[in-house]
Enzyme design. Sequence first.
Site: not given
Ligand code: GLA
Length: 400
Positions: A150, A221
């Site tokens: 990520d 997200d």
């Molecule tokens: C980001 C990702 C999410 C999750 C969070 C965890 O927002 O897009 O899917 O993994 O981080 O902190």
Amino acid sequence: MRFPASLPLAVLALAVIAVSPQLSQAQAAAQTPPMGWNSWNYFAGRVTDKDIRDSADQIVASGMKDAGYIYVNIDDTWEGERDASGVLHTNSKFPDMKALADYVHSKGLKLGIYSGPGPKTCAGYAGSLGHEEQDAKMYADWGIDYLKYDLCSFIPAVMQKQAPNDKAAQMRLMVAAYDKMGKALKATGRPIVYSLCQYGWDSVWEWAPGLGGNLWRTTGDIEPRWQSIYDILSQQKGLASYAGPGHWNDPDMLEVGNGKLTLAENRTHFSMWAMLAAPLLAGNDLPHMKPEIHDILTNHDVIAINQDRLGHQARYIYSKGEVEIWARDLQGGAKAIAIVNVGSDLYSTHPFHLDLAELGLHGSQHAKDLWTGKEMELSNNMPIELVSHDILLVRIANPK
Ligand code: GLA
């Protein structure tokens, strides 16, 4: 390695595959979209070793494993501190990662983990910057089968710092960071599914497969609200040609069973992610799953659409009023069609007349309604009534 010049080409090709087990293993890892469960959408930062074990138990007990859910993925907040040799330790919520991996494997399931190319993860825990190979090797030693990587703090800490005001250079830094971890994973010799999470930046679908990416997020997200699900669905238009065996567009993990989604919304969300050849990573509270949510997540016919070995992601075909039509081709010449009422008036119905010619079909089609399980005839211009946010999902075995 040297080959005698006289060997026929086919033999040479076989020999090359035989000496490249890492490549063939990694590709084999995600020949169909990965299926499993991830901790973030329900547990977020609260997730513990016990939650992962309970979820693994429940995947088996609920029949989800038999339905195809294999990966149990720990998302952010497992990380502790690095020691003097740079080894990253787990925090107190995860006392022994190797033991957890052994437990999950003993159930016939696979374990996934989370990190990022920056100094910190999105939740502020230790990231992999400067420790990519060390971390990849540790994951392999633990027996990890899947990595979600990520971007988050890599943006301010590296991209904006090293290339201020130069978007193109920032993107090159980002691609290089994902390439670095892709190579580090490959070097471990363990097949580890590589999931890129950088929200679809820089048309990731064009370059991720080239650096070993098995899936890549296409958007920001997801949230357990219809508007979020519909916005993400809309952003998948035009991406179908980038998906295929071993490499998939990822419109984010499932919210089925979370928040206040209605039954129709849960059904449509699951159906459309199946149509999109998306990874099916459930994100709900498995031990407390309601029967109707279990029935959605384990609908065999819908999962079969998702796991169809052709790997053809659904395309948006047309819309009329507030109804959208999506379709995908399946193995053996079959076709799946989704008719979705995306209108916002929750309790009204919108009679809609299906135009089969728009789908390249001629005359009445024998179909199966994948939510009622009933066989039906789809005739041209037939009225279809759908409650708002509900779906008619059909499979036509022999389209004419
Ligand atoms: C980001 C990702 C999410 C999750 C969070 C965890 O927002 O897009 O899917 O993994 O981080 O902190």
